[in-house]
Design an enzyme around this catalytic site. Structure first.
Site, PDB file in Angstrom:
ATOM      1  N   ASN A 200       0.859  -1.186   0.000  1.00  0.00           N
ATOM      2  CA  ASN A 200       0.000   0.000   0.000  1.00  0.00           C
ATOM      3  C   ASN A 200       0.897   1.239   0.000  1.00  0.00           C
ATOM      4  O   ASN A 200       2.080   1.175   0.343  1.00  0.00           O
ATOM      5  CB  ASN A 200      -0.981  -0.002   1.177  1.00  0.00           C
ATOM      6  N   GLU A 203       2.896   2.376   3.324  1.00  0.00           N
ATOM      7  CA  GLU A 203       4.051   1.564   3.686  1.00  0.00           C
ATOM      8  C   GLU A 203       5.118   1.606   2.599  1.00  0.00           C
ATOM      9  O   GLU A 203       6.305   1.465   2.885  1.00  0.00           O
ATOM     10  CB  GLU A 203       3.610   0.146   4.005  1.00  0.00           C
ATOM     11  N   ASP A 267      -5.143  -8.156   1.176  1.00  0.00           N
ATOM     12  CA  ASP A 267      -4.970  -9.609   1.012  1.00  0.00           C
ATOM     13  C   ASP A 267      -5.728 -10.107  -0.215  1.00  0.00           C
ATOM     14  O   ASP A 267      -5.241 -10.968  -0.961  1.00  0.00           O
ATOM     15  CB  ASP A 267      -5.483 -10.343   2.255  1.00  0.00           C
TER      16      ASP A 267
END
Length: 319
Positions: A200, A203, A267
């Site tokens: 993402n 991060e 995920d």
């Protein structure tokens, strides 16, 4: 994209990573807590469980028709037994390794509010790297089977604090097995030379030390690709969609209609992109399919997943 989705069924995917049991407490706040007037009183209606962290990647793969094996560490405790039950219920072939306590992430939701009132995490004190013996055993068990791809799902708990990630990547490259990774910034150098890295934006910026800078996303992606020597980078960007990069950039707008809950959406994107690429999609098509799936999941409450039928419908509706 529709023809790619038809090829998902039967693909053999291994998921290796930090696993957790997700708990969702649903209730109603109708008065102030008499014991502490500064806090509301939540009356619990029900509790639901789901597979969390790397196990949610495996769950998504299973629901998309893949033959999935999950490798992770749990405790020999009640949460661990509940975790195994959830794997069996959802057709996830779990290969357990026992050490310490099972991680539980408990989210409390009030029916009149979006999001969560609070979250409590269990089993995360004194987390240490797995020992060398367990690392050897996990590595051996993974390569007893043949896989179309291996996904390394890092939540910075235990399993990738040592050398396991690099050893899996090295062995996979020898065997020609594609490696997809979703690393935490603290462990990023452990995932060098993977095939596809997904992250993402927050991060991703942290990985290159630019979390507070207004650097262009393309500059950040190029730096990550250079640092980790990977073939492809995909960055999810919330309401901005996602950006993929191999030798060219692919900017894809978000497909979510109304965001209900972002829990586990990354995920889902990871699972769908991996399945799409081993089913013959190039990076751009895989990112588009993953973006549709992520849009479906954030419209649902709790740790959710998208089915092939849901993704096909969303693609057809978008024509």
């Amino acid at each position: 994209m529709l023809s790619i989705l038809d090829k998902f069924a039967g693909k053999r995917i291994a998921v290796v990573g930090d696993v957790a049991l997700d708990s969702f407490l649903y209730g109603v706040i109708d008065r102030i807590n008499p014991e502490m007037p500064s806090a509301p009183l939540l009356k619990i209606d029900r509790e639901e469980f789901a597979l969390g962290c790397a196990a949610n990647v495996a769950l998504n793969l299973s629901k998309l028709g893949a033959k999935t094996k999950l490798f992770g560490v749990i405790g020999n405790d009640n949460f661990g037994r509940k975790f195994v039950d959830e794997c069996l219920k959802n057709n996830v072939d779990f290969i357990p390794f026992f050490d310490g306590s099972t991680i539980l992430k408990q989210r409390i939701k009030e029916k009149h509010h979006k999001g969560y009132v609070a979250r409590a995490d269990f089993g995360e004190f004194d987390l240490t790297a797995i020992n060398k013996e367990m690392e050897e055993t996990i590595l051996k068990r993974i390569f007893e089977s043949d896989f179309n791809a291996i996904i390394l799902s890092d939540y910075n708990k235990r399993i990738f604090k040592g050398n396991l990630a690099q050893r899996i990547i090295e062995e996979s490259r020898k065997k020609g097995v594609a490696i997809f990774v979703d690393p935490k910034p603290n462990n990023m150098l452990a995932f060098k030379r993977c095939n596809v890295l997904k992250h993402n934006e927050r991060e991703a910026r942290s990985m290159v030390g630019l979390e507070n800078a207004h650097k262009d996303i393309e500059e950040i992606i190029k730096k990550i690709k250079e640092m980790l020597e990977c073939e492809c980078v995909i960055i999810t960007r919330g309401e901005k969609g996602m950006t993929g990069y191999n030798s060219n950039f692919h900017h894809i707008t978000t497909k979510a209609k109304e965001v209900e809950d972002v829990t586990g959406a990354g995920d889902t994107v990871m699972a769908v992109i991996a399945l799409a690429m081993v089913s013959g999609a190039d990076l751009e098509k895989a990112a588009h399919i993953g973006n549709y799936a992520g849009g479906i999941v954030v419209e649902k409450s709790g740790t959710a997943y998208a089915t092939v039928e849901e993704i096909k419908k969303r693609i057809n509706d978008d024509k």
